[in-house]
Design a protein around this motif. Structure first.
Motif, PDB file in Angstrom:
ATOM      1  N   LYS A  44     -18.793  12.597   0.961  1.00  0.00           N
ATOM      2  CA  LYS A  44     -19.165  12.461   2.368  1.00  0.00           C
ATOM      3  C   LYS A  44     -18.696  11.149   2.988  1.00  0.00           C
ATOM      4  O   LYS A  44     -18.652  11.035   4.221  1.00  0.00           O
ATOM      5  CB  LYS A  44     -20.682  12.590   2.518  1.00  0.00           C
ATOM      6  N   SER A  45     -18.359  10.169   2.166  1.00  0.00           N
ATOM      7  CA  SER A  45     -18.018   8.855   2.717  1.00  0.00           C
ATOM      8  C   SER A  45     -16.637   8.360   2.332  1.00  0.00           C
ATOM      9  O   SER A  45     -16.095   7.474   2.999  1.00  0.00           O
ATOM     10  CB  SER A  45     -19.066   7.819   2.275  1.00  0.00           C
ATOM     11  N   ILE A  46     -16.042   8.889   1.281  1.00  0.00           N
ATOM     12  CA  ILE A  46     -14.819   8.287   0.732  1.00  0.00           C
ATOM     13  C   ILE A  46     -13.652   8.316   1.716  1.00  0.00           C
ATOM     14  O   ILE A  46     -12.895   7.346   1.825  1.00  0.00           O
ATOM     15  CB  ILE A  46     -14.434   8.970  -0.607  1.00  0.00           C
ATOM     16  N   ARG A  47     -13.492   9.411   2.463  1.00  0.00           N
ATOM     17  CA  ARG A  47     -12.367   9.480   3.406  1.00  0.00           C
ATOM     18  C   ARG A  47     -12.515   8.414   4.487  1.00  0.00           C
ATOM     19  O   ARG A  47     -11.533   7.756   4.871  1.00  0.00           O
ATOM     20  CB  ARG A  47     -12.266  10.877   4.017  1.00  0.00           C
ATOM     21  N   GLY A  48     -13.715   8.234   4.987  1.00  0.00           N
ATOM     22  CA  GLY A  48     -13.936   7.216   6.016  1.00  0.00           C
ATOM     23  C   GLY A  48     -13.636   5.821   5.510  1.00  0.00           C
ATOM     24  O   GLY A  48     -13.096   4.985   6.248  1.00  0.00           O
ATOM     25  N   VAL A  49     -13.976   5.540   4.247  1.00  0.00           N
ATOM     26  CA  VAL A  49     -13.688   4.233   3.658  1.00  0.00           C
ATOM     27  C   VAL A  49     -12.185   4.003   3.594  1.00  0.00           C
ATOM     28  O   VAL A  49     -11.680   2.932   3.972  1.00  0.00           O
ATOM     29  CB  VAL A  49     -14.310   4.126   2.245  1.00  0.00           C
ATOM     30  N   ILE A  50     -11.440   5.017   3.146  1.00  0.00           N
ATOM     31  CA  ILE A  50      -9.982   4.869   3.029  1.00  0.00           C
ATOM     32  C   ILE A  50      -9.352   4.698   4.401  1.00  0.00           C
ATOM     33  O   ILE A  50      -8.486   3.829   4.608  1.00  0.00           O
ATOM     34  CB  ILE A  50      -9.380   6.097   2.314  1.00  0.00           C
ATOM     35  N   GLU A  51      -9.767   5.515   5.350  1.00  0.00           N
ATOM     36  CA  GLU A  51      -9.168   5.463   6.690  1.00  0.00           C
ATOM     37  C   GLU A  51      -9.496   4.162   7.427  1.00  0.00           C
ATOM     38  O   GLU A  51      -8.791   3.790   8.372  1.00  0.00           O
ATOM     39  CB  GLU A  51      -9.637   6.671   7.507  1.00  0.00           C
ATOM     40  N   ILE A  83      -5.330  11.198   0.643  1.00  0.00           N
ATOM     41  CA  ILE A  83      -4.688  10.890   1.910  1.00  0.00           C
ATOM     42  C   ILE A  83      -3.346  10.248   1.599  1.00  0.00           C
ATOM     43  O   ILE A  83      -3.204   9.531   0.609  1.00  0.00           O
ATOM     44  CB  ILE A  83      -5.566   9.923   2.738  1.00  0.00           C
ATOM     45  N   GLU A  84      -2.361  10.492   2.429  1.00  0.00           N
ATOM     46  CA  GLU A  84      -1.022   9.944   2.186  1.00  0.00           C
ATOM     47  C   GLU A  84      -1.084   8.420   2.002  1.00  0.00           C
ATOM     48  O   GLU A  84      -1.709   7.708   2.778  1.00  0.00           O
ATOM     49  CB  GLU A  84      -0.096  10.272   3.359  1.00  0.00           C
ATOM     50  N   GLY A  85      -0.432   7.960   0.951  1.00  0.00           N
ATOM     51  CA  GLY A  85      -0.415   6.534   0.665  1.00  0.00           C
ATOM     52  C   GLY A  85      -1.545   6.070  -0.220  1.00  0.00           C
ATOM     53  O   GLY A  85      -1.666   4.878  -0.494  1.00  0.00           O
ATOM     54  N   THR A  86      -2.393   7.001  -0.682  1.00  0.00           N
ATOM     55  CA  THR A  86      -3.547   6.635  -1.509  1.00  0.00           C
ATOM     56  C   THR A  86      -3.337   7.110  -2.945  1.00  0.00           C
ATOM     57  O   THR A  86      -2.975   8.258  -3.177  1.00  0.00           O
ATOM     58  CB  THR A  86      -4.847   7.264  -0.968  1.00  0.00           C
ATOM     59  N   MET A  87      -3.545   6.222  -3.892  1.00  0.00           N
ATOM     60  CA  MET A  87      -3.545   6.582  -5.305  1.00  0.00           C
ATOM     61  C   MET A  87      -4.905   7.195  -5.632  1.00  0.00           C
ATOM     62  O   MET A  87      -5.933   6.570  -5.388  1.00  0.00           O
ATOM     63  CB  MET A  87      -3.367   5.320  -6.166  1.00  0.00           C
ATOM     64  N   HIS A  95       0.982  -8.325   3.479  1.00  0.00           N
ATOM     65  CA  HIS A  95       0.830  -7.566   2.245  1.00  0.00           C
ATOM     66  C   HIS A  95       0.578  -6.098   2.592  1.00  0.00           C
ATOM     67  O   HIS A  95      -0.225  -5.798   3.481  1.00  0.00           O
ATOM     68  CB  HIS A  95      -0.355  -8.075   1.415  1.00  0.00           C
ATOM     69  N   LEU A  96       1.262  -5.206   1.891  1.00  0.00           N
ATOM     70  CA  LEU A  96       0.999  -3.787   2.033  1.00  0.00           C
ATOM     71  C   LEU A  96      -0.326  -3.461   1.350  1.00  0.00           C
ATOM     72  O   LEU A  96      -0.564  -3.885   0.213  1.00  0.00           O
ATOM     73  CB  LEU A  96       2.120  -2.962   1.392  1.00  0.00           C
ATOM     74  N   VAL A  97      -1.199  -2.716   2.024  1.00  0.00           N
ATOM     75  CA  VAL A  97      -2.499  -2.344   1.467  1.00  0.00           C
ATOM     76  C   VAL A  97      -2.402  -0.948   0.841  1.00  0.00           C
ATOM     77  O   VAL A  97      -2.039   0.011   1.530  1.00  0.00           O
ATOM     78  CB  VAL A  97      -3.601  -2.370   2.543  1.00  0.00           C
ATOM     79  N   VAL A  98      -2.720  -0.863  -0.444  1.00  0.00           N
ATOM     80  CA  VAL A  98      -2.633   0.398  -1.181  1.00  0.00           C
ATOM     81  C   VAL A  98      -4.016   0.769  -1.715  1.00  0.00           C
ATOM     82  O   VAL A  98      -4.525   0.111  -2.626  1.00  0.00           O
ATOM     83  CB  VAL A  98      -1.635   0.301  -2.358  1.00  0.00           C
ATOM     84  N   PRO A  99      -4.648   1.812  -1.174  1.00  0.00           N
ATOM     85  CA  PRO A  99      -5.941   2.243  -1.717  1.00  0.00           C
ATOM     86  C   PRO A  99      -5.756   2.921  -3.082  1.00  0.00           C
ATOM     87  O   PRO A  99      -4.826   3.700  -3.281  1.00  0.00           O
ATOM     88  CB  PRO A  99      -6.450   3.254  -0.679  1.00  0.00           C
ATOM     89  N   VAL A 100      -6.659   2.599  -4.018  1.00  0.00           N
ATOM     90  CA  VAL A 100      -6.657   3.228  -5.340  1.00  0.00           C
ATOM     91  C   VAL A 100      -8.070   3.771  -5.582  1.00  0.00           C
ATOM     92  O   VAL A 100      -8.998   3.008  -5.830  1.00  0.00           O
ATOM     93  CB  VAL A 100      -6.286   2.218  -6.458  1.00  0.00           C
TER      94      VAL A 100
END
Length: 350
Positions: free
Chosen positions: A138-145, A175-179, A154-159
């Motif tokens: 319920k929360s993970i997508r909002g955190v990444i976005e 999401i695109e760009g997320t590990m 610096h390029l930010v890369v979510p893992v």
């Protein structure tokens, strides 16, 4: 009648001792673990001595100032049982560590197989944001976005490490760009962080940030966290709700506990931190290899103490901790204080 009773007793104890020894030898032949053989031999000898040379326990009783032979035998047996239990606990912990390592290695290998789907930053420096998540659909997508695409050049890369989640956490995080990697079984926050750290190191991360997947750590404060590392002032930057704001709704008991454990860590390591359990932190990527991380559950104190022991420059910055966006806390209410105490002491002593 007495002689017959003693003879019967001795014969029974001999049978028990022989059975234990046979079991130990058979187990050793299958597994070739010497400790198993030694334990069986010790038990067999102890039982045999009770049946045929009980006066040996009288000698032990004299040394311990115990006059009753039965009490001496029970004491020796209980001490042996305690030693056996400690051995089993050690074996269980070793097995859990091996299982955790296997789980993480499998997850990392799967991620490496699909590495082309993830950004590598090219020649640009990177900040890898490791987000351990357990049932946070319920929360993970909002955190990444909420994370910026870049920060301080610096390029930010979510893992995202979905730690044995039973819901759609991993799917929501893709999401695109997320590990995104998944643990097939739950390893605890510390285990998830170790997987994320390994992936970040493989990708050559310049800075590694950790934040929770429940939305409690505002992404707009990320720059404040990483700037001291970017500017060469620190190697390890901790967020502090004590210096900032705590809107998480923690009760007075929990806040008092955090203060107590913070005082303990400061006393043991000659540090001056104010918030020892905050998961919002930044670490220079090149320094991660210097940290010995073994804790699966209570990782925050281990990271702090390891950083101090290895001479990393530690800095604390004020941050805000908000209420979680959805779901319930995963922190165990029972045994939390015991777990933190164990982690602090074992990390400090090793």
């Amino acid at each position: 009648m007495v002689v017959v009773a003693l003879s019967t007793q001795s014969a029974f104890l001999l049978l028990v001792a022989t059975a234990v020894l046979v079991w130990g030898v058979a187990r050793y032949r299958r597994r070739f673990v010497k400790v198993d053989l030694y334990i069986a031999l010790a038990i067999a000898v102890g039982v045999f001595m009770v049946g045929f040379f009980p006066t040996v326990y009288d000698a032990i009783g004299v040394l311990l100032d115990i006059e009753n032979r039965v009490i001496t035998i029970l004491l020796v047996a209980n001490l042996g049982f305690i030693a056996f239990c400690l051995y089993l606990l050690g074996t269980l912990r070793e097995t859990r560590v091996k299982l955790g390592d296997l789980t993480r290695n499998l997850s990392i290998d799967q991620a490496s197989t699909h590495q082309t789907a993830y950004p590598d930053g090219g020649d640009q420096s990177t900040i890898h944001v490791v987000i351990p998540a357990y049932n946070e659909e319920k929360s993970i997508r909002g955190v990444i976005e909420s994370l910026p695409e870049s920060l301080l050049d610096h390029l930010v890369v979510p893992v995202v490490v979905s730690d044995g989640s039973a819901d759609a956490t991993a799917e929501r995080a893709r999401i695109e760009g997320t590990m995104v990697v998944e643990h097939p079984v739950n390893q605890g926050q510390g285990g998830a962080l170790k997987t994320g750290f390994e992936l970040a190191q493989q990708a050559g991360a310049d800075i590694v940030v950790t934040m929770d997947g429940d939305g409690q750590h505002p992404a707009e404060e990320l720059e404040r966290l990483v700037r001291p590392i970017v500017e060469g002032e620190a190697d390890y930057v901790m967020g502090s709700r004590r210096r900032g704001a705590d809107n998480s709704g923690n009760g007075a008991t929990r806040r008092a506990g955090i203060r107590a454990f913070t005082v303990l860590i400061n006393s043991l390591t000659d540090a001056s931190i104010t918030d020892c359990t905050n998961g919002f932190r930044a670490i220079r990527g090149s320094e991660l290899d210097r940290l010995t991380l073994t804790e699966e559950r209570f990782s925050a104190p281990e990271l702090i103490i390891e950083a101090r022991k290895n001479g990393l420059r530690i800095q604390e910055v004020p941050i805000t901790v908000e209420e979680r966006q959805a779901g319930e806390t995963k922190k165990p209410s029972l045994g939390y204080a015991v777990g933190l105490t164990r982690t602090i002491l074992t990390t400090w002593l090793r």
